[in-house]
Design a protein around this motif. Sequence first.
Motif, short mmCIF file in Angstrom:
data_model
loop_
_atom_site.label_atom_id
_atom_site.label_comp_id
_atom_site.label_asym_id
_atom_site.label_seq_id
_atom_site.Cartn_x
_atom_site.Cartn_y
_atom_site.Cartn_z
N GLU A 110 39.73 42.79 34.05
CA GLU A 110 41.13 41.68 34.40
C GLU A 110 41.40 42.21 33.37
O GLU A 110 43.10 41.36 33.41
CB GLU A 110 40.28 40.95 33.67
CG GLU A 110 39.39 40.61 32.26
CD GLU A 110 37.93 41.30 32.30
OE1 GLU A 110 37.45 40.72 31.65
OE2 GLU A 110 37.49 41.29 33.47
N GLU A 111 41.96 42.68 32.28
CA GLU A 111 42.51 43.08 31.47
C GLU A 111 43.65 44.26 32.45
O GLU A 111 44.39 44.49 32.04
CB GLU A 111 42.01 43.88 30.22
CG GLU A 111 41.92 42.33 29.29
CD GLU A 111 42.36 41.52 28.93
OE1 GLU A 111 43.70 41.97 28.83
OE2 GLU A 111 42.26 40.48 27.84
N SER A 123 50.67 44.57 35.16
CA SER A 123 52.33 43.50 34.93
C SER A 123 52.72 43.75 34.23
O SER A 123 53.83 43.81 34.39
CB SER A 123 51.36 42.01 35.14
OG SER A 123 52.75 41.33 36.05
N GLU A 178 43.94 45.09 35.30
CA GLU A 178 45.49 43.97 36.15
C GLU A 178 46.32 43.00 35.54
O GLU A 178 47.77 43.23 35.55
CB GLU A 178 44.55 43.09 37.43
CG GLU A 178 43.47 43.85 37.69
CD GLU A 178 44.18 45.14 39.02
OE1 GLU A 178 45.35 44.94 39.42
OE2 GLU A 178 43.26 46.22 38.10
N LYS A 179 45.88 42.21 34.37
CA LYS A 179 47.59 41.87 33.70
C LYS A 179 48.50 42.93 32.67
O LYS A 179 48.80 42.91 32.78
CB LYS A 179 46.45 40.88 32.35
CG LYS A 179 46.13 39.73 33.37
CD LYS A 179 45.78 38.78 31.83
CE LYS A 179 44.31 39.37 30.89
NZ LYS A 179 44.45 38.34 30.31
N GLU A 180 47.39 44.36 32.24
CA GLU A 180 48.10 45.32 31.43
C GLU A 180 49.08 46.04 32.13
O GLU A 180 50.31 46.34 32.63
CB GLU A 180 47.79 46.07 30.10
CG GLU A 180 48.33 46.32 29.09
CD GLU A 180 48.86 44.98 28.64
OE1 GLU A 180 49.65 45.48 28.37
OE2 GLU A 180 48.10 43.96 28.41
#
Length: 410
Positions: free
Chosen positions: A114-115, A121, A117-119
């Motif tokens: 999950e991190e 972005s 994908e956030k990073e």
Amino acid sequence: MDQYVITLPNGIRIIFKPFSSPVSHACIVINAGTRDESPQTSGLAHFIEHLLFKKTERRNTSQILNRLESIGADLNAYTTKEYTCIHASFLQAYLDRTLDLFEDLVFHSVYPDEELEKEKSVILDEIASYQDLPEDAINDDFEELLFAGHPLGRNILGTAESVSRLSRQDIFTFLQEHYTTNQMVIGISGNYSPSRIEKLAQRYFAHLPATHSSRKREPVAQYMAQTRKESKPISQVHCVIGAPAYNLYHENKTGLLLLNNMLGGNGMSSRLNLQIREKYGIAYTIDSNYTPLTDTGIFSIYFGTDAEKSDKALRLIYRELKKLCEHKLGTLQLHTARQKFIGQIALAEENRIGMIISMAKSLLDYNRVDTLDEIFARIQACTASQLQDIANEIFNPSALSVLLFQPESQ
């Protein structure tokens, strides 16, 4: 003794520089950067640097960020073509806390999906915003011009396409190959005893298993000078001129550093600034830079100006380079250049975090750290004849590449 080196059984080295101050500084420098990536994983080293702060086996993101910031300390990191560096500045009492966090980030990060994908972005936004800064983008594009098809020519951030496809497996493969204990140096500057530093190094890093890797970096291909112009949605012309230069180990490195400082280095009295900005008022910003790398180097001159002034700026730059090629420095000119450079280096020692990072890199690259007296002696040893020979080799107009960003209406 002015500095101390401790080598742990697992190969991690610690460079310690005592300094009496209530503020301390520490870093961990890893001999791994973007030139160690494959074309398919461009941007991976920088991606990992971001993710180090997200989650470990013991801490979540909030706990990582607050571990030092809650006591007023500063924690940051950066990635270059050849290194990754984590660094912190903090009050003297918190060295234990800092080293504990360094060990956790480098050796116990878990890189949750999950991190990732956030990073991704976040970095895609960073790539997009970077393109809005032509004075920064042109330097990266110039390196691509010099080293086309080579890892040194790729942007540290990667591309939108390469970052989007990075996987968790890519991360662990890179870490296994490059985040090895024999390729790490910890730097510490502060008001401590050497025995205290050794005790903390043993506590936080000696238990880690030894891992080993050697530099297996792709050699740089033969260089051919070229000129390229690109139209951009910008209001001014931005231009970089330069060429590959000496590597970290070349005998002429110090001489080129001295020449670069004279030409367009720190301060308002550089030759290019006096001519281009002060005398003719052509450019607000003009500077030169020399970055030595392990097997090559980059010399470059950057300026930004109005479109109608760019040709004159180029002519004046080539004129200054020609002077250095055709005329030896006089005795007073050489003395002044040496003293200016020596003074600037001495003042730079006041930037304690920059100093300890530089020392850590030096231990990685040379397996030693020079004293100021040794550095000054090399500068004093530079002769007018040597500098003229260097100028004729590096500043030869036929060897210089040019990259120019011009407004789309031009």
